[in-house]
Write an enzyme that holds these catalytic residues in place. Structure first.
Site: not given
Ligand code: TYM
Length: 323
Positions: A197, A115, A194
């Site tokens: 956003k 990031k 990948k």
């Molecule tokens: P976020 O919102 O960035 O992503 C949410 C979920 O989407 C998955 N993801 C993907 N999976 C496959 N291919 C992709 N291109 C791709 N882009 C995003 C992410 O792996 C994620 O599972 N840190 C977490 C949010 C969070 C969380 C938690 C998750 C906060 N607390 C506790 C589990 C348990 C996240 O990445 O959000």
């Protein structure tokens, strides 16, 4: 809800429209298995604050992501849907974990490094993000965390936080396991990186038909001439067909035979994505803002009850609960 079942928890940030990477990586695996567990689906609104400083957008994002959860097939009477900021124990426990892990340990987090490399401000919240995520998971004695591959290390960090706490203060937290479907670990975006956003390479999950079509038609391809065979292993469009196209074997054969070109393949993919999400869109359209708010209020009550009991134990263990 607690009848000896194992616990499942995941979360998504309400920091913009969900894309098909979020859906395939986290939401769909949750929907497919949550009925077998005591399940929690969280809106990670305080995590979103690490990148988003627009109150109106954050508020709308929270409402939207809950509507997306329900539209994707999560029944709010069978899973606890709640937002992180409604349960202050999350930030409280995160602080305790911050006091147990070292700066060099957090510096190794790939997500943080990525990031910052992408130009995001290296604020302290972004740096300690994994400990808030550890708190999200560990407060509920979670067994399984369905996520995309990019979150594997964060679940490892949660295990590490649990182990560090247990070692310092006695057995308190369960070590969770990530659940990552190998075939959808990292869904590619329209440029082949990948889908994310922050890369601006997404296909929106609940975009209009036109927005979905425009995103799919912008998928990067090589210059193979129409009529020549196409490589199913290298083509981004085909990688996405694997998740949305019912007659995959037929399309695969046409790739190998050279009887399909990139344009037709993309048109078919856009059609199949739109067909897949049509029933979800209907559910989403039927959900009012009031209904979403009620879901969050109900979920907060359940989550708070669990989290406050766990934190009462934690406060005792660390030595601050004197009366
Ligand atoms: P976020 O919102 O960035 O992503 C949410 C979920 O989407 C998955 N993801 C993907 N999976 C496959 N291919 C992709 N291109 C791709 N882009 C995003 C992410 O792996 C994620 O599972 N840190 C977490 C949010 C969070 C969380 C938690 C998750 C906060 N607390 C506790 C589990 C348990 C996240 O990445 O959000």
């Amino acid at each position: 809800m607690s009848d000896g079942k194992k616990r499942l928890l995941t979360g998504l940030q309400p920091s913009g429209q969900l894309h098909i990477g979020n859906y395939l990586g986290a939401l769909k695996p949750f929907v497919e298995s949550y009925g077998e567990y005591e399940s929690y689906l969280m809106v990670a609104d305080y995590h979103a604050l690490t990148s988003l400083k627009n109150p109106a957008q954050l508020g709308e994002g929270i409402i939207d992501v809950v509507a997306d959860y329900v539209a994707a097939g999560v029944n709010p009477t069978q899973a606890t849907i709640f937002k992180q900021s409604d349960v202050p124990e999350h930030t409280e426990l995160a602080w305790i974990f911050d006091c147990l892990v070292t700066v060099p340990f957090l510096q190794q987090a790939h997500a943080y490094k990525d990031k910052v490399a992408k130009g995001l401000e290296a604020n302290a919240g972004l740096f300690t993000y994994p400990m808030l995520m550890a708190a999200d998971i560990l407060l509920y004695d979670t067994d399984i965390v369905p996520v995309g591959a990019d979150q594997r290390q964060h679940v490892e960090y949660a295990r590490e936080a649990a182990a560090k706490f247990n070692q310092a203060f006695g057995d308190t937290f369960k070590e969770p396991q990530e659940k990552i479907s190998e075939d959808i670990a990292a869904v590619p975006g329209v440029d082949g990186k990948k889908m994310s956003k922050s890369y601006g390479n997404t296909i929106p999950l609940f975009g209009t038909d036109d927005a979905i079509r425009a995103a799919v038609m912008s998928i990067v391809t090589d210059s193979t001439a129409v009529g020549a065979p196409l490589d199913t292993d290298k083509d981004i469009t085909f990688a996405l067909h694997r998740h949305f196209t019912p007659n995959l074997a037929e399309i695969q054969k046409r790739y190998v035979d050279g009887t399909i070109g990139y344009k037709e393949s993309k048109e078919l993919l856009a059609h199949n994505i739109i067909a897949t999400i049509a029933p979800m869109r209907e559910r989403r359209g039927a959900l009012s803002r009031e209904a979403v708010i009620q879901i969050l209020k109900d979920g907060a009550e359940v989550a708070r009850a669990k989290a406050s009991a766990k934190m009462a134990d934690v406060r005792k263990k660390v030595g601050v609960a004197l009366y």
